[in-house]
Design a protein around this motif. Structure first.
Motif, short mmCIF file in Angstrom:
data_model
loop_
_atom_site.label_atom_id
_atom_site.label_comp_id
_atom_site.label_asym_id
_atom_site.label_seq_id
_atom_site.Cartn_x
_atom_site.Cartn_y
_atom_site.Cartn_z
N ILE A 237 0.82 -1.21 0.00
CA ILE A 237 0.00 0.00 0.00
C ILE A 237 0.86 1.27 0.00
O ILE A 237 0.34 2.37 0.15
CB ILE A 237 -0.96 0.03 1.20
CG1 ILE A 237 -0.19 -0.01 2.52
CG2 ILE A 237 -1.95 -1.13 1.12
CD1 ILE A 237 -1.09 0.19 3.74
N THR A 238 2.16 1.09 -0.17
CA THR A 238 3.07 2.23 -0.22
C THR A 238 3.32 2.60 -1.68
O THR A 238 3.67 1.75 -2.49
CB THR A 238 4.41 1.90 0.46
OG1 THR A 238 4.14 1.50 1.82
CG2 THR A 238 5.33 3.10 0.47
N ASP A 239 3.12 3.86 -2.01
CA ASP A 239 3.30 4.32 -3.38
C ASP A 239 4.08 5.64 -3.36
O ASP A 239 3.81 6.51 -2.53
CB ASP A 239 1.94 4.53 -4.06
CG ASP A 239 2.08 4.84 -5.54
OD1 ASP A 239 2.19 6.04 -5.87
OD2 ASP A 239 2.05 3.91 -6.35
N SER A 240 5.04 5.77 -4.26
CA SER A 240 5.90 6.96 -4.26
C SER A 240 5.14 8.21 -4.68
O SER A 240 5.52 9.33 -4.33
CB SER A 240 7.10 6.75 -5.19
OG SER A 240 6.66 6.50 -6.52
N GLN A 241 4.04 8.06 -5.43
CA GLN A 241 3.29 9.22 -5.92
C GLN A 241 2.08 9.56 -5.06
O GLN A 241 1.62 10.70 -5.07
CB GLN A 241 2.82 8.97 -7.36
CG GLN A 241 3.94 8.95 -8.39
CD GLN A 241 3.37 8.72 -9.78
OE1 GLN A 241 2.97 7.62 -10.13
NE2 GLN A 241 3.33 9.78 -10.58
N LEU A 242 1.55 8.57 -4.35
CA LEU A 242 0.29 8.76 -3.63
C LEU A 242 0.49 8.50 -2.14
O LEU A 242 1.08 7.51 -1.75
CB LEU A 242 -0.78 7.81 -4.17
CG LEU A 242 -1.05 7.89 -5.67
CD1 LEU A 242 -1.97 6.75 -6.10
CD2 LEU A 242 -1.66 9.23 -6.03
N SER A 243 -0.05 9.38 -1.32
CA SER A 243 0.01 9.19 0.13
C SER A 243 -1.19 8.39 0.60
O SER A 243 -2.22 8.33 -0.07
CB SER A 243 0.05 10.55 0.83
OG SER A 243 -1.21 11.19 0.71
N LEU A 244 -1.05 7.80 1.78
CA LEU A 244 -2.17 7.06 2.37
C LEU A 244 -3.34 7.99 2.66
O LEU A 244 -4.50 7.62 2.50
CB LEU A 244 -1.72 6.35 3.65
CG LEU A 244 -0.66 5.26 3.49
CD1 LEU A 244 -0.31 4.67 4.85
CD2 LEU A 244 -1.14 4.17 2.54
N ALA A 245 -3.03 9.22 3.09
CA ALA A 245 -4.09 10.18 3.36
C ALA A 245 -4.88 10.51 2.10
O ALA A 245 -6.11 10.63 2.13
CB ALA A 245 -3.49 11.46 3.96
N GLU A 246 -4.18 10.65 0.98
CA GLU A 246 -4.86 10.95 -0.27
C GLU A 246 -5.79 9.81 -0.67
O GLU A 246 -6.93 10.03 -1.09
CB GLU A 246 -3.85 11.22 -1.38
CG GLU A 246 -4.45 11.69 -2.68
CD GLU A 246 -3.43 12.25 -3.65
OE1 GLU A 246 -3.83 13.04 -4.52
OE2 GLU A 246 -2.23 11.93 -3.52
N MET A 247 -5.32 8.58 -0.51
CA MET A 247 -6.15 7.44 -0.87
C MET A 247 -7.33 7.27 0.09
O MET A 247 -8.41 6.85 -0.32
CB MET A 247 -5.30 6.17 -0.95
CG MET A 247 -4.36 6.19 -2.16
SD MET A 247 -3.52 4.62 -2.49
CE MET A 247 -2.26 4.62 -1.22
N LEU A 248 -7.14 7.62 1.36
CA LEU A 248 -8.27 7.61 2.29
C LEU A 248 -9.32 8.64 1.88
O LEU A 248 -10.52 8.39 1.97
CB LEU A 248 -7.79 7.90 3.71
CG LEU A 248 -7.54 6.72 4.65
CD1 LEU A 248 -7.16 7.23 6.03
CD2 LEU A 248 -8.71 5.76 4.73
N ARG A 249 -8.86 9.80 1.43
CA ARG A 249 -9.80 10.82 0.97
C ARG A 249 -10.56 10.34 -0.26
O ARG A 249 -11.76 10.61 -0.41
CB ARG A 249 -9.07 12.14 0.68
CG ARG A 249 -8.61 12.87 1.93
CD ARG A 249 -8.16 14.28 1.62
NE ARG A 249 -6.92 14.33 0.88
CZ ARG A 249 -5.71 14.36 1.43
NH1 ARG A 249 -5.59 14.36 2.75
NH2 ARG A 249 -4.62 14.41 0.68
#
Length: 320
Positions: A237-249
């Protein structure tokens, strides 16, 4: 159980899903019933507004079958009168396989099952694109700060999760294709929502299996409860372009798209994730200790749960 005149079903039905919480145009109801001596699964529109949505599912299933064909089978239904009819498949889901492995302390097998899923997902046709249509659906304000290309699944199979994958020996059959789209969606987001769904449902099992050799990391907080992920799963679930917070939003935006409700919460990302190597039996047996006790007290206080959700929502939107 209401009988439908065009294609009556047995009055003896087992309800599998009732999505009455959704917006009217997305409401469906799914039942398992007996028809001519065989078990079938029937999906109905629960409102007049949802009839077009029901018909669209048939189209989406066929498109998904073509897109997934080298790696997954897809259970396609047949439209009969006022409902879609499916063959009943008595196979366990991939999610159930992972859960069973945890419950029997076969954690390595649980890891392997998840790895199979990740490998199959990443083997699908992938493109690098700016997922504008997806973002317009899930973004609350319609705005975004960048236009970089993101690794995307060419077809938006948002519900391609272990819960919707039945396993028959070496065959993986995808069911429940309601939420799939003709536009690309980020691979990282599909993985994130799939793994988050697993760990949310298996917190007890994951915590009981947590050891020094197999630590867990508290990443997401929702309604004062920390959700722990097996440390070995974080890489998915770790991505260099996307944060976990962004995906939660994005997940929050998608839930609001389907339900039309703006008062829910998906939680927030924990500011300082804690690594745990052990959970005491007392904490497991008391809804996870002091925080669990506080949560039970707060449930009885008027407006407090709503305030907690509001604070979590604000915190999430402030996170990068």
């Amino acid at each position: 159980m209401k009988r439908h005149d065009n294609n009556p079903v047995s009055p003896v039905c087992l309800a599998l899903a009732d999505n009455s919480y959704r917006r009217k145009e997305f409401r469906t109801r799914t039942v398992l019933t007996d028809k001519s001596g065989r078990k079938v699964v029937c999906k109905f529109a629960s409102s007049e507004e949802a009839v077009d949505f029901l018909k669209a599912i048939i189209v989406r299933e066929k498109a998904n079958a073509e897109y997934l064909k080298e790696h997954f089978d897809v259970l396609c239904g047949e439209f009969k009168g006022d409902h879609i009819e499916y063959e009943y498949l008595p196979y366990p889901s991939l999610n159930e396989g992972i859960a069973s492995a945890f419950r029997e302390n076969r954690c390595g097998e649980a890891d392997n099952l998840l790895e199979v899923y990740v490998r199959k997902l990443r083997a699908l046709n992938i493109s690098y694109a700016w997922p504008g249509e997806f973002l317009s659906m899930v973004s609350q304000d319609g705005a975004t700060n960048r236009h970089a290309e993101i690794e995307c699944l060419s077809r938006g199979v948002l519900d391609l999760t272990p819960r919707n994958i039945l396993v028959d020996a070496s065959r993986c059959v995808v069911v429940d294709n309601e939420w799939s789209f003709d536009f690309p969606v980020p691979v990282a987001f599909v993985l994130f929502r799939a793994i988050r769904e697993i760990v949310k449902g298996l917190q007890g099992e994951i915590r009981r299996c947590t050891t020094r050799a197999r630590p867990a990391v508290g990443i997401v907080v929702r309604n004062l409860r920390t959700c722990y992920f097996p440390e070995g799963w974080i890489k998915y679930i770790t991505d260099s372009q996307l944060s976990l917070a962004e995906m939660l939003r994005w997940e929050m935006g998608f839930q609001r798209y389907t339900t039309g409700v703006s008062g829910g919460t998906v939680g927030r990302v924990k500011t300082n994730p804690r690594i745990k190597t052990h959970f005491s039996m007392w904490r497991l047996g008391n809804e996870y200790g002091i925080t669990g006790t506080a949560r039970r007290v707060l449930r009885k206080a008027p407006l407090v749960p709503r305030l907690v959700r509001f604070v979590e929502d604000r915190r999430l939107h402030s996170q990068k």
